[in-house]
Design a protein around this motif. Structure first.
Motif, mmCIF file in Angstrom:
data_model
loop_
_atom_site.group_PDB
_atom_site.id
_atom_site.type_symbol
_atom_site.label_atom_id
_atom_site.label_comp_id
_atom_site.label_asym_id
_atom_site.label_seq_id
_atom_site.Cartn_x
_atom_site.Cartn_y
_atom_site.Cartn_z
ATOM 1 N N HIS A 46 -13.094 -13.188 -0.501
ATOM 2 C CA HIS A 46 -12.251 -13.319 0.682
ATOM 3 C C HIS A 46 -13.000 -12.901 1.943
ATOM 4 C CE1 HIS A 46 -8.777 -13.204 3.258
ATOM 5 N NE2 HIS A 46 -8.929 -11.897 3.466
ATOM 6 N N VAL A 47 -13.814 -11.869 1.847
ATOM 7 C CA VAL A 47 -14.609 -11.434 3.011
ATOM 8 C C VAL A 47 -15.617 -12.508 3.392
ATOM 9 C CG1 VAL A 47 -16.299 -9.742 3.802
ATOM 10 C CG2 VAL A 47 -14.281 -8.992 2.537
ATOM 11 N N VAL A 48 -16.272 -13.087 2.365
ATOM 12 C CA VAL A 48 -17.307 -14.079 2.638
ATOM 13 C C VAL A 48 -16.702 -15.347 3.240
ATOM 14 C CG1 VAL A 48 -19.038 -15.561 1.554
ATOM 15 C CG2 VAL A 48 -18.824 -13.161 0.866
ATOM 16 N N ASP A 49 -15.575 -15.788 2.689
ATOM 17 C CA ASP A 49 -15.012 -17.077 3.108
ATOM 18 C C ASP A 49 -14.172 -16.990 4.371
ATOM 19 O OD1 ASP A 49 -14.372 -18.122 -0.347
ATOM 20 O OD2 ASP A 49 -16.215 -18.110 0.882
ATOM 21 N N GLN A 50 -13.510 -15.853 4.623
ATOM 22 C CA GLN A 50 -12.548 -15.790 5.708
ATOM 23 C C GLN A 50 -12.939 -14.790 6.800
ATOM 24 O OE1 GLN A 50 -9.928 -17.819 5.931
ATOM 25 N NE2 GLN A 50 -10.467 -18.824 3.984
ATOM 26 N N LEU A 51 -13.140 -13.544 6.393
ATOM 27 C CA LEU A 51 -13.329 -12.503 7.413
ATOM 28 C C LEU A 51 -14.653 -12.668 8.156
ATOM 29 C CD1 LEU A 51 -11.921 -9.340 5.596
ATOM 30 C CD2 LEU A 51 -10.769 -10.931 7.131
ATOM 31 N N TRP A 52 -15.712 -12.901 7.426
ATOM 32 C CA TRP A 52 -17.013 -13.001 8.106
ATOM 33 C C TRP A 52 -17.101 -14.205 9.046
ATOM 34 C CZ3 TRP A 52 -20.748 -9.941 9.317
ATOM 35 C CH2 TRP A 52 -21.964 -10.444 9.744
ATOM 36 N N ILE A 90 -1.004 -23.341 7.393
ATOM 37 C CA ILE A 90 -1.937 -23.471 6.292
ATOM 38 C C ILE A 90 -3.000 -24.491 6.652
ATOM 39 C CG2 ILE A 90 -0.182 -22.878 4.569
ATOM 40 C CD1 ILE A 90 0.094 -25.843 3.932
ATOM 41 N N ASP A 91 -4.053 -24.534 5.816
ATOM 42 C CA ASP A 91 -5.059 -25.568 6.010
ATOM 43 C C ASP A 91 -4.824 -26.694 5.010
ATOM 44 O OD1 ASP A 91 -5.895 -24.607 3.597
ATOM 45 O OD2 ASP A 91 -7.743 -23.686 4.341
ATOM 46 N N ARG A 92 -5.775 -27.618 4.925
ATOM 47 C CA ARG A 92 -5.583 -28.774 4.054
ATOM 48 C C ARG A 92 -5.549 -28.401 2.576
ATOM 49 N NH1 ARG A 92 -10.339 -32.696 5.143
ATOM 50 N NH2 ARG A 92 -9.861 -32.093 7.281
ATOM 51 N N GLU A 93 -6.048 -27.227 2.207
ATOM 52 C CA GLU A 93 -6.018 -26.743 0.825
ATOM 53 C C GLU A 93 -4.832 -25.820 0.572
ATOM 54 O OE1 GLU A 93 -7.992 -27.883 -1.417
ATOM 55 O OE2 GLU A 93 -9.228 -29.049 -0.019
ATOM 56 N N VAL A 95 -4.206 -23.091 1.957
ATOM 57 C CA VAL A 95 -4.527 -21.673 2.130
ATOM 58 C C VAL A 95 -3.793 -21.149 3.359
ATOM 59 C CG1 VAL A 95 -6.376 -20.009 2.567
ATOM 60 C CG2 VAL A 95 -6.748 -21.912 0.985
ATOM 61 N N VAL A 96 -3.132 -20.020 3.228
ATOM 62 C CA VAL A 96 -2.318 -19.467 4.303
ATOM 63 C C VAL A 96 -3.217 -18.871 5.377
ATOM 64 C CG1 VAL A 96 -0.569 -17.733 4.882
ATOM 65 C CG2 VAL A 96 -0.415 -18.983 2.712
ATOM 66 N N ARG A 97 -2.943 -19.237 6.614
ATOM 67 C CA ARG A 97 -3.632 -18.641 7.746
ATOM 68 C C ARG A 97 -2.731 -17.672 8.493
ATOM 69 N NH1 ARG A 97 -6.614 -23.285 11.085
ATOM 70 N NH2 ARG A 97 -7.141 -21.378 12.254
ATOM 71 N N ARG A 117 -4.804 -16.802 0.768
ATOM 72 C CA ARG A 117 -4.411 -17.244 -0.571
ATOM 73 C C ARG A 117 -3.610 -18.536 -0.449
ATOM 74 N NH1 ARG A 117 -4.669 -11.753 -0.781
ATOM 75 N NH2 ARG A 117 -5.518 -10.834 -2.684
ATOM 76 N N PRO A 118 -3.657 -19.418 -1.456
ATOM 77 C CA PRO A 118 -2.951 -20.696 -1.358
ATOM 78 C C PRO A 118 -1.438 -20.499 -1.402
ATOM 79 C CG PRO A 118 -3.937 -20.440 -3.523
ATOM 80 C CD PRO A 118 -4.456 -19.307 -2.681
ATOM 81 N N LEU A 119 -0.768 -21.180 -0.486
ATOM 82 C CA LEU A 119 0.694 -21.127 -0.467
ATOM 83 C C LEU A 119 1.275 -21.808 -1.703
ATOM 84 C CD1 LEU A 119 3.316 -20.437 1.068
ATOM 85 C CD2 LEU A 119 3.109 -22.638 2.220
ATOM 86 N N ALA A 120 0.576 -22.786 -2.257
ATOM 87 C CA ALA A 120 1.078 -23.491 -3.435
ATOM 88 C C ALA A 120 1.242 -22.554 -4.627
ATOM 89 C CB ALA A 120 0.141 -24.639 -3.804
#
Length: 448
Positions: A46-52, A90-93, A95-97, A117-120
């Motif tokens: 999560h840090v690598v994909d979102q926070l950074w 959310i984005d196209r996947e 994932v909750v923003r 995390r994905p809303l689905a």
């Protein structure tokens, strides 16, 4: 830019909190640490994909935004959070923003935990694939969509999810704004639930009870007025075999007097039947309580085995008869009690139910009214037809011994176990008046 920095700070604080929780989990047994390790790797991803990447965007755009733009973004942020409808970005996947307070209350998931995390994953498994497909189509610019989904925490409550494309400023890819409302999408109504199938056993039993009430009413209407004992004996005959294996009728006329005892036919139970018929009802606590205070009783596997007295050897009557459930019903309560009916079911017979107790209360009220009907002036007790088909049920009858003066003139009392003849007057079949011949059961079996 201030909005982005504030959101980043909230997400970073949530991340620090979750890392602290993972550190406290190091004390778990070695077999459970693998789960903790998986969670730690998920947080690092999560840090690598979102926070950074978000941190890099903040640094790249650290230039101060105009005051008017900052105020506009703060207004939009407050509007998003205070919107009464659940709204998720959310984005196209999927994932909750971001999600507002109403969405947090609907899903039961905190904003910091849901972000990234994905809303689905919060939906029921059957709705996840369709939700992902529709979100991807909206993100590609194919227009707004709406579909019905269900949350895992509330699978019985359908939600209408409306998806629309939204392009945030300074971002290369469009986002998807999801609004949840109670209800269903048009054309997506679920198939109507199948009609409830009635319980066949319960319906059959209810029909049997209604037939019994009808039979009892018919019998009572055919009886002459002013013959309380005849009414009591006739009612006992209707109930024996159809409703209970044993029916004991006691008349209350200044004291307690046993009118008739009806039980299973056959020589095996004849001795017990005669003992019950000759028993003093004043020695039966259940009968005394019902006659004195009008208190009925419905017992399954009765614990007080002395409730119906004892035989000559001191054995409890309930034990000898192998009573599995009983019902003691006062006739006329509240108010003066005219008689008491005691009903037994024995052995493996189904115990009395509350519904049957209610039906017996209705019939007891009708019996009491029939017993209290005054004899018309000048009436000499007209003959009547038999109220119940004599061959309807098999049930033996025993009456208490009467003084010799009450023996029917011109004949002797029938021998035990025999069935007395029913005199038939010229105008139709009838029954002798009480006191002139031992009354026989309404269902027409052997009488003593």
């Amino acid at each position: 830019m201030t909005q982005t920095a504030d959101d980043f700070g909230e997400e970073l604080a949530d991340f620090v909190r979750r890392v602290g929780e993972l550190r406290t989990a190091r004390s778990r047994p070695a077999g459970e640490q693998l789960t903790v390790l998986d969670a730690a790797l998920f947080e690092l991803q999560h840090v690598v994909d979102q926070l950074w990447p978000r941190y890099e965007r903040i640094l790249a755009g650290s230039g101060a935004a105009p005051p008017v733009e900052r105020q506009e973004r703060q207004l939009l942020k407050a509007l998003f959070q205070r919107m009464p409808l659940p709204v998720v970005l959310i984005d196209r996947e999927t994932v909750v923003r971001r999600l507002n307070s109403a969405a947090t209350g609907l899903t039961g998931v905190r904003a910091g935990y849901a972000t990234g995390r994905p809303l689905a994953a919060l939906l029921t498994p059957g709705d996840r694939a369709a939700f992902r497909s529709q979100a991807a189509a909206v993100a590609r610019g194919e227009g707004d969509r709406g579909l019905t989904v269900h949350l895992q925490q509330r699978p019985a409550e359908p939600l209408l999810a409306t998806l629309t494309a939204l392009r945030p400023p300074d971002e290369p890819h469009p986002a998807v704004l999801v609004v949840f409302q109670a209800g269903r999408a048009r054309g997506s109504g679920a198939a109507p639930s199948p009609p409830e199938v009635p319980d066949l056993v319960e319906s059959t039993r209810h029909a049997e009870l209604m037939d019994l009430v009808d039979l009892m009413t018919t019998a009572l209407l055919q009886l002459p007025a002013g013959e309380a004992e005849s009414v009591l004996v006739e009612a006992a005959g209707v109930l024996c075999g159809r409703f209970a294996g044993w029916v004991v009728a006691d008349l209350v006329d200044g004291g307690l007097r046993r009118a008739v005892a009806l039980g299973p036919p056959g020589p095996a139970g004849a001795g017990l039947l005669h003992e019950v018929a000759g028993q003093d009802p004043a020695r039966c606590p259940l009968v005394v309580e019902a006659a004195r205070a009008g208190n009925g009783a419905l017992q399954v596997q009765p614990e007080d085995i002395d409730g119906f007295g004892h035989d000559a050897s001191g054995t409890a009557m309930l034990v000898r008869a192998e009573v599995s459930s009983l019902m003691c019903v006062p006739l006329g309560a509240p108010g003066r009690v005219a008689g008491v009916l005691t009903l037994f079911r024995t052995g493996p017979a189904r115990p009395f139910s509350m519904a049957e107790g209610r039906t017996m209360d209705v019939m007891a009220r009708h019996i009491a009214l029939a017993m209290r009907r005054p004899r018309p002036a000048g009436a000499e007790g007209p003959a009547r037809t038999a109220a119940v088909d004599p061959d309807a049920e098999g049930c033996a009858s025993a009456s208490p011994a009467q003084p010799s003066s009450e023996t029917p003139p011109g004949g002797s009392r029938p021998a035990p176990g025999s069935r007395p003849p029913r005199p038939r007057p010229p105008d139709g079949p009838g029954r002798p008046r009480p006191g002139h011949e031992a009354p026989g059961p309404a269902d027409g079996c052997s009488s003593v």
